[in-house]
Design a protein around this motif. Structure first.
Motif, mmCIF file in Angstrom:
data_model
loop_
_atom_site.group_PDB
_atom_site.id
_atom_site.type_symbol
_atom_site.label_atom_id
_atom_site.label_comp_id
_atom_site.label_asym_id
_atom_site.label_seq_id
_atom_site.Cartn_x
_atom_site.Cartn_y
_atom_site.Cartn_z
ATOM 1 N N THR A 51 60.926 16.015 6.528
ATOM 2 C CA THR A 51 60.580 15.532 7.866
ATOM 3 C C THR A 51 60.495 16.687 8.846
ATOM 4 O O THR A 51 60.697 17.825 8.488
ATOM 5 C CB THR A 51 61.656 14.542 8.359
ATOM 6 O OG1 THR A 51 62.898 15.190 8.249
ATOM 7 C CG2 THR A 51 61.673 13.254 7.573
ATOM 8 N N GLU A 52 60.235 16.347 10.058
ATOM 9 C CA GLU A 52 59.994 17.380 11.062
ATOM 10 C C GLU A 52 61.138 18.405 11.102
ATOM 11 O O GLU A 52 60.913 19.571 11.271
ATOM 12 C CB GLU A 52 59.841 16.735 12.420
ATOM 13 C CG GLU A 52 58.418 16.184 12.590
ATOM 14 C CD GLU A 52 58.274 15.423 13.852
ATOM 15 O OE1 GLU A 52 57.135 15.213 14.258
ATOM 16 O OE2 GLU A 52 59.286 15.045 14.436
ATOM 17 N N ASN A 108 50.239 17.409 6.307
ATOM 18 C CA ASN A 108 50.616 16.953 7.652
ATOM 19 C C ASN A 108 49.782 17.584 8.769
ATOM 20 O O ASN A 108 50.139 17.488 9.940
ATOM 21 C CB ASN A 108 52.106 17.234 7.919
ATOM 22 C CG ASN A 108 52.764 16.074 8.614
ATOM 23 O OD1 ASN A 108 52.351 14.931 8.420
ATOM 24 N ND2 ASN A 108 53.760 16.358 9.436
ATOM 25 N N THR A 123 43.936 11.700 9.690
ATOM 26 C CA THR A 123 43.684 11.215 11.058
ATOM 27 C C THR A 123 42.251 11.541 11.454
ATOM 28 O O THR A 123 41.553 10.699 12.036
ATOM 29 C CB THR A 123 44.678 11.870 12.046
ATOM 30 O OG1 THR A 123 45.990 11.798 11.500
ATOM 31 C CG2 THR A 123 44.642 11.200 13.399
ATOM 32 N N ASN A 144 53.853 10.680 9.450
ATOM 33 C CA ASN A 144 54.357 11.984 9.859
ATOM 34 C C ASN A 144 55.230 12.611 8.779
ATOM 35 O O ASN A 144 56.372 12.935 9.011
ATOM 36 C CB ASN A 144 55.135 11.823 11.165
ATOM 37 C CG ASN A 144 55.358 13.165 11.823
ATOM 38 O OD1 ASN A 144 54.733 14.147 11.441
ATOM 39 N ND2 ASN A 144 56.245 13.209 12.787
ATOM 40 N N TYR A 145 54.725 12.704 7.591
ATOM 41 C CA TYR A 145 55.411 13.466 6.548
ATOM 42 C C TYR A 145 54.346 14.013 5.575
ATOM 43 O O TYR A 145 53.263 13.455 5.471
ATOM 44 C CB TYR A 145 56.460 12.642 5.820
ATOM 45 C CG TYR A 145 56.007 11.351 5.240
ATOM 46 C CD1 TYR A 145 55.371 11.318 4.003
ATOM 47 C CD2 TYR A 145 56.218 10.147 5.903
ATOM 48 C CE1 TYR A 145 54.956 10.127 3.463
ATOM 49 C CE2 TYR A 145 55.804 8.953 5.370
ATOM 50 C CZ TYR A 145 55.174 8.952 4.141
ATOM 51 O OH TYR A 145 54.772 7.773 3.593
ATOM 52 N N THR A 177 51.277 12.378 2.517
ATOM 53 C CA THR A 177 50.992 10.966 2.768
ATOM 54 C C THR A 177 49.803 10.581 1.897
ATOM 55 O O THR A 177 49.764 9.505 1.305
ATOM 56 C CB THR A 177 50.615 10.756 4.247
ATOM 57 O OG1 THR A 177 51.563 11.424 5.046
ATOM 58 C CG2 THR A 177 50.543 9.299 4.612
ATOM 59 N N ASP A 199 47.178 22.818 11.476
ATOM 60 C CA ASP A 199 48.151 22.164 12.368
ATOM 61 C C ASP A 199 48.559 23.157 13.463
ATOM 62 O O ASP A 199 49.323 24.101 13.201
ATOM 63 C CB ASP A 199 49.365 21.735 11.527
ATOM 64 C CG ASP A 199 50.393 20.964 12.347
ATOM 65 O OD1 ASP A 199 50.206 20.873 13.586
ATOM 66 O OD2 ASP A 199 51.366 20.471 11.758
ATOM 67 N N LYS A 235 45.870 18.981 16.966
ATOM 68 C CA LYS A 235 47.071 18.623 17.738
ATOM 69 C C LYS A 235 47.131 19.372 19.066
ATOM 70 O O LYS A 235 48.208 19.804 19.513
ATOM 71 C CB LYS A 235 48.352 18.844 16.906
ATOM 72 C CG LYS A 235 48.320 18.140 15.540
ATOM 73 C CD LYS A 235 49.672 18.015 14.898
ATOM 74 C CE LYS A 235 49.566 17.373 13.527
ATOM 75 N NZ LYS A 235 50.784 17.264 12.782
#
Ligand SMILES: Nc1nc2c(ncn2[C@@H]2O[C@H](COP(=O)(O)OP(=O)(O)OP(=O)(O)O)[C@@H](O)[C@H]2O)c(=O)[nH]1
Ligand SMILES: [Mg+2]
Length: 658
Positions: free
Chosen positions: A115-116, A375, A380, A394-395, A398, A452, A487
């Protein structure tokens, strides 16, 4: 290649002749080293004998009236068709284990998903749980099919011990143990750095890739011909009326547009066409065997297992390729009738259908591929520019399977865009999932590289992914691409943008910024990709030119050519230790296989063919001696020398072998 010798009365051998006593000892037998004198005044014959081989036990006794039997030998490596490599074994599964792959603590949610918190911008994050098998799940020579999920679970058992377990989220827990022959239990972690030769089952079934499969296909055997005679009132001496066997079923591969993965091949691995029916009396031929059609998705590339050469590329729905033709039906005795032999008591076995292990690989047919680190926002972007609805979360990882989307432009033009699973350092060696799918991008004309912007070192991330592409395939790295810095709505991304842009522009790379979530800047990115696509199409237009129609049946033609090799095309080798002569030739082996030893005349015909195609002559030339073993196809015989006077008084003419 041996020459065909002329058939003379004295060179013909009958079953009777076979049983004659051996030549007297006074006859000098040349030494092994020196070839025998071909002008010797003795006749040398091959006599079938009781085979010395103990296995397999299948023994067919000849009805020729002599104590003569034939033994089917186990198939030898040498007997396989050489260029097809049918006996070759596919590569072993390898475990993609490395020091970079960190063992996970099952309790830690953050580590499990990376995770983040766990993502510090360094690409060496703990993605170890997502190891993949680069090769197939099935054992190469396993003669089984996955019929159910239960069987699939059994696969996880090593030497009877279930060593794998999954937690409630379906993730692999615990350390895999492998018991070796000496009983020692060794942890797979002992093999870190040793990539090949070790199995890895640590990927939950839902995450395994279904864009590769290995299947077994076998064409149907031909039906046997029969010996029969017409018996009818007022028809004396009705003559032979044994019908031919039916041909075996063919194996086809057909493109089915409704299938989009190779998933069905996990449930079924073996595909066998039906065998032809046997012939019957009254000259009735047997029915042909049922064909089998294996449905594959568009974009399937077919190879023979263990061979890099591409056999077929099946792209458009409806395409059908004949892969293996069925075996020919054996001829009945009616087919052997001729002027000099009006009562033939002979019929053939049906020809065995060919078999093959095929490797299927699915390559997407997309114009533009979206690549990037996990990620980064690839899915998206696809969801924004097309109607596709890929999973977004958000991992990392995906996206487990590539997603396709169709992008429509105002001016009646569309392009197919593929969103691929994320790439990370070492992807070309199999880390993460991206490696499995990188080959999908091989058919893309352009790439969109999503970076990213919120990561700590966007430029490093960009370089790492580019390096992976180059390592995987230099041609792939040469494809035109667009860089999309994503982003931009996040402050850290916004701050880094200028620096990133300047660095890349200094290297001559044009860069776009966007916020996929807010749908800002995506239009420019996709228009730039479309422009690259058009340019690449223009560039290819000139070079394409006229393309000849594709022959999809060339695999079957190749198999057929090998099977129909001339009978006089053979090689002879000698094993000094066992005093065995091995006669190897596709045509001869096929002849032996199709000879039905139950019928009296088969033996005579067999001797006749050996003589006619030059086997006897070649053996003599090479110095075969009394008592030597000679193996032809699956037949084992013993060589005997006879005096010249032992020839047969009557010569029977047989129809030509075809
Ligand atoms: N703030 C912000 N978040 C974004 C943007 N684009 C994507 N995200 C978020 O980033 C996360 C990952 O997005 P995905 O589209 O799943 O990323 P991906 O590259 O497909 O990831 P993998 O499939 O795992 O490789 C999601 O939580 C998205 O909502 C963006 O422009 N701005
Ligand atoms: Mg994704």
């Amino acid at each position: 290649m041996a020459s065909i010798s002329t058939i003379t009365t004295s060179s013909f051998i009958s079953p009777r002749a076979i049983s004659r006593p051996k030549s007297p000892k006074s006859n000098p037998i040349p030494s092994k080293a020196s070839p025998r004198n071909p002008n010797s005044n003795r006749k040398r014959k091959l006599k079938p004998q009781k085979a010395k081989f103990k296995s397999p036990p299948q023994t067919i006794t000849s009805t020729a009236g002599e104590a003569t039997s034939y033994t089917c030998l186990p198939p030898l490596e040498d007997f396989t068709v050489p260029s097809l490599n049918l006996g070759s074994r596919p590569p072993e599964e390898i475990k993609l284990s490395d020091a970079n792959v960190v063992k996970q603590d099952s309790d830690s949610e953050s580590q499990r998903f990376g995770t983040e918190d766990g993502m510090d911008g360094d690409l060496r994050v703990d993605y170890g749980r997502f190891e993949v098998n680069t090769h197939f799940e099935e054992e190469e020579d396993a003669d089984y099919e996955y019929e159910s999920e239960e069987e699939e679970e059994e696969e996880e058992t090593v030497n009877g011990k279930n060593v794998n377990s999954y937690n409630s989220d379906g993730f692999y827990e615990g350390e895999e143990l492998r018991e070796f022959a000496d009983g020692e239990n060794v942890s797979l972690s002992d093999f870190e750095g040793e990539e090949e030769g070790v199995k890895e089952k640590g990927v939950p079934a839902v995450m395994r890739c279904f864009d590769r499969a290995k299947i077994y296909v076998k064409a149907g055997d031909g039906g046997n011909g029969v010996v029969a005679f017409r018996r009818e009132k007022f028809v004396p001496l009705g003559g032979p009326s044994g019908g031919d066997g039916g041909r075996g079923g063919n194996v086809y591969l057909e493109v089915d547009g409704s299938i989009n993965s190779l998933l069905p091949f996990r449930n079924r691995v073996h595909y066998r066409a039906g065998r032809g029916s046997h012939g019957q009396g009254s000259c009735m031929g047997g029915a042909k065997g049922e064909d089998i059609v294996v449905k594959v998705p568009p974009g399937t590339v077919v190879r023979e297992a263990g061979n890099e050469e591409v056999l077929l590329e099946l792209l458009s729905p409806g395409q059908r390729a004949l892969v293996l033709p069925g075996g020919r039906g054996g001829r009945g005795n009616a087919a052997f009738k001729c002027g000099s032999n009006k009562v033939p008591r002979i019929a053939e076995n049906g020809e065995e259908g060919s078999e093959m292990w095929l490797e299927l690989e699915l390559k997407l047919v997309a114009d533009v591929g979206i690549v990037g680190a996990p990620n980064a926002g690839k899915s998206t972007l696809l969801s924004v520019i097309s109607a596709a609805q890929p999973a977004i979360a958000n991992y990392p990882f995906t996206t487990l399977l590539p997603n396709l989307g169709v992008v429509s432009f105002d001016y009646d033009s569309t392009m197919v865009v593929a969103d691929l699973p994320g790439l990370l350092e070492g992807a070309h060696r199999g880390f993460g999932l991206g490696h499995e799918f990188l080959r999908h991008t091989e058919r893309c004309s352009a790439l969109v590289h999503v970076v990213d912007g919120s990561s700590q070192q966007p430029e490093f991330e960009f370089d790492a992914v580019r390096l992976e592409l180059e390592m995987f395939s230099p041609e792939l790295a040469e494809k035109p691409y667009v860089v999309a810095y994503n982003k931009m709505d996040l402050p850290e991304a916004y701050e880094n943008w200028q620096l990133f842009k300047e660095k890349l522009e200094a290297r001559g790379i044009e860069t776009f910024c966007m916020s996929a979530v807010k749908r800002e800047g995506t239009h420019e990115v996709i228009c730039a990709a479309h422009k690259l696509l058009q340019e690449s199409k223009e560039a290819n237009k000139g070079s394409e030119g006229w393309t000849p129609p594709i022959n999809l049946n060339h695999v079957a033609d190749m198999v057929q050519r090998q099977r129909r090799a001339p009978i006089n095309d053979f090689e002879i080798s000698y094993d000094n230790a066992s005093k065995t002569w091995q006669v190897v030739g596709a045509g001869l082996q096929r002849f032996v296989q199709m000879t039905n030893w139950r019928y009296k005349d088969s033996d005579t015909r067999f001797q006749h063919v050996l003589e006619a195609c030059g086997v006897n002559k070649s053996l003599l030339k090479m110095g075969v001696k009394e008592g030597d073993t000679v193996i032809v196809g699956e037949m084992e015989m013993v060589w005997h020398d006879y005096p010249q006077s032992s020839g047969l008084s009557k010569v029977t003419k047989w129809p030509e072998w075809k």
